[in-house]
Design a protein around this motif. Structure first.
Motif, short mmCIF file in Angstrom:
data_model
loop_
_atom_site.label_atom_id
_atom_site.label_comp_id
_atom_site.label_asym_id
_atom_site.label_seq_id
_atom_site.Cartn_x
_atom_site.Cartn_y
_atom_site.Cartn_z
N THR A 105 0.82 -1.21 0.00
CA THR A 105 0.00 0.00 0.00
C THR A 105 0.86 1.26 0.00
OG1 THR A 105 -0.24 0.03 2.40
CG2 THR A 105 -1.94 -1.13 1.16
N THR A 106 2.06 1.18 0.58
CA THR A 106 2.95 2.35 0.65
C THR A 106 4.22 2.15 -0.16
OG1 THR A 106 4.11 1.54 2.59
CG2 THR A 106 2.13 2.88 2.98
N ASP A 107 4.48 0.94 -0.59
CA ASP A 107 5.70 0.53 -1.30
C ASP A 107 6.94 0.62 -0.40
OD1 ASP A 107 6.54 -0.70 -3.64
OD2 ASP A 107 7.44 1.15 -4.39
N GLU A 108 6.74 0.70 0.90
CA GLU A 108 7.85 0.72 1.85
C GLU A 108 8.41 -0.69 2.02
OE1 GLU A 108 8.79 1.79 6.55
OE2 GLU A 108 6.73 1.85 5.84
N VAL A 109 9.75 -0.80 2.05
CA VAL A 109 10.41 -2.07 2.30
C VAL A 109 11.20 -1.94 3.59
CG1 VAL A 109 12.09 -3.76 1.48
CG2 VAL A 109 10.63 -2.58 -0.15
N ARG A 110 11.03 -2.93 4.48
CA ARG A 110 11.80 -2.96 5.73
C ARG A 110 12.48 -4.31 5.84
NH1 ARG A 110 9.25 -1.17 10.99
NH2 ARG A 110 11.42 -1.38 11.54
N TRP A 111 13.66 -4.32 6.46
CA TRP A 111 14.42 -5.54 6.67
C TRP A 111 14.47 -5.83 8.16
CZ3 TRP A 111 15.42 -2.03 2.97
CH2 TRP A 111 15.58 -2.49 1.67
N PHE A 112 14.36 -7.09 8.48
CA PHE A 112 14.43 -7.56 9.86
C PHE A 112 15.42 -8.72 9.87
CE2 PHE A 112 10.26 -5.99 8.79
CZ PHE A 112 9.94 -5.13 9.83
N SER A 113 16.25 -8.81 10.89
CA SER A 113 17.20 -9.93 10.94
C SER A 113 17.39 -10.41 12.36
CB SER A 113 18.54 -9.53 10.31
OG SER A 113 19.13 -8.48 11.03
N ALA A 114 17.83 -11.66 12.47
CA ALA A 114 18.07 -12.28 13.76
C ALA A 114 19.26 -13.21 13.66
CB ALA A 114 16.83 -13.04 14.24
N GLN A 115 19.96 -13.35 14.75
CA GLN A 115 21.14 -14.22 14.82
C GLN A 115 20.80 -15.48 15.61
OE1 GLN A 115 24.16 -13.32 13.32
NE2 GLN A 115 22.80 -11.76 12.48
N GLY A 116 21.36 -16.60 15.18
CA GLY A 116 21.24 -17.84 15.95
C GLY A 116 19.82 -18.33 16.15
N GLY A 117 18.92 -18.02 15.22
CA GLY A 117 17.55 -18.50 15.33
C GLY A 117 16.68 -17.72 16.30
N ALA A 118 17.12 -16.56 16.74
CA ALA A 118 16.33 -15.75 17.67
C ALA A 118 15.01 -15.32 17.01
CB ALA A 118 17.12 -14.51 18.10
N SER A 119 14.03 -15.05 17.83
CA SER A 119 12.74 -14.59 17.34
C SER A 119 12.77 -13.08 17.09
CB SER A 119 11.64 -14.90 18.35
OG SER A 119 11.49 -16.29 18.49
N ILE A 120 11.84 -12.61 16.27
CA ILE A 120 11.69 -11.20 15.99
C ILE A 120 10.27 -10.79 16.35
CG2 ILE A 120 11.64 -9.42 14.20
CD1 ILE A 120 13.62 -11.15 12.61
N ARG A 121 10.15 -9.66 17.03
CA ARG A 121 8.85 -9.07 17.33
C ARG A 121 8.97 -7.58 17.11
NH1 ARG A 121 6.28 -6.32 21.42
NH2 ARG A 121 4.06 -6.71 21.60
N ASP A 122 8.18 -7.05 16.19
CA ASP A 122 8.15 -5.61 15.94
C ASP A 122 6.69 -5.19 15.91
OD1 ASP A 122 8.24 -2.97 15.03
OD2 ASP A 122 9.96 -3.35 13.75
N ALA A 123 6.21 -4.66 17.03
CA ALA A 123 4.80 -4.29 17.15
C ALA A 123 4.43 -3.10 16.27
CB ALA A 123 4.46 -4.00 18.61
#
Length: 130
Positions: A105-123
């Motif tokens: 809808t906005t054409d915004e791209v964001r990258w998320f990364s984690a090391q060693g299989g950690a979880s990601i949470r971005d509210a």
């Protein structure tokens, strides 16, 4: 070793049916286009291929070079309560991984990364449109 960034230019045009194919998952009725890449600790080089399986349009299940599921990525529409869509990622691996998400809808791209299989949470991963 950091996981490589996914393709920074996932195709911005949503496909007609949400789901996953060729390593690309369309989530939340095609609003979000998700790709993942990974690197295994202790192994030389970086692996880029993933396959995905759609889970009802809100989540994608990725495999890293095999048949076993290794990463679940879920987008949550929390627009009514917070004004944001949230991203959750949980791994069943020790791989380092990166996720690229395009908001169509906005054409915004964001990258998320984690090391060693950690979880990601971005509210507050993406703002909701008015």
């Amino acid at each position: 070793m950091h996981a490589p960034d996914p393709d920074p230019h996932p195709d911005p045009a949503p496909a007609p049916d949400p789901g996953c194919s060729d390593g690309l998952c369309l989530l939340e009725d095609g609003r979000f286009r998700v790709r993942a890449r990974y690197a295994m600790p202790g192994l030389p080089g970086e692996a880029a291929g993933t396959t995905g399986t759609g889970l009802g349009g809100a989540a994608g299940l990725f495999t890293f070079g095999g048949d076993a599921p290794e990463l679940l990525v879920r987008m949550v529409d929390n627009c009514g309560a917070s004004g944001y869509s949230a991203l959750f990622a949980g791994a069943a691996t020790e791989a380092n991984y990166s996720i690229a998400v395009r908001d169509t809808t906005t054409d915004e791209v964001r990258w998320f990364s984690a090391q060693g299989g950690a979880s990601i949470r971005d509210a507050m991963a993406f703002t909701c449109g008015n």
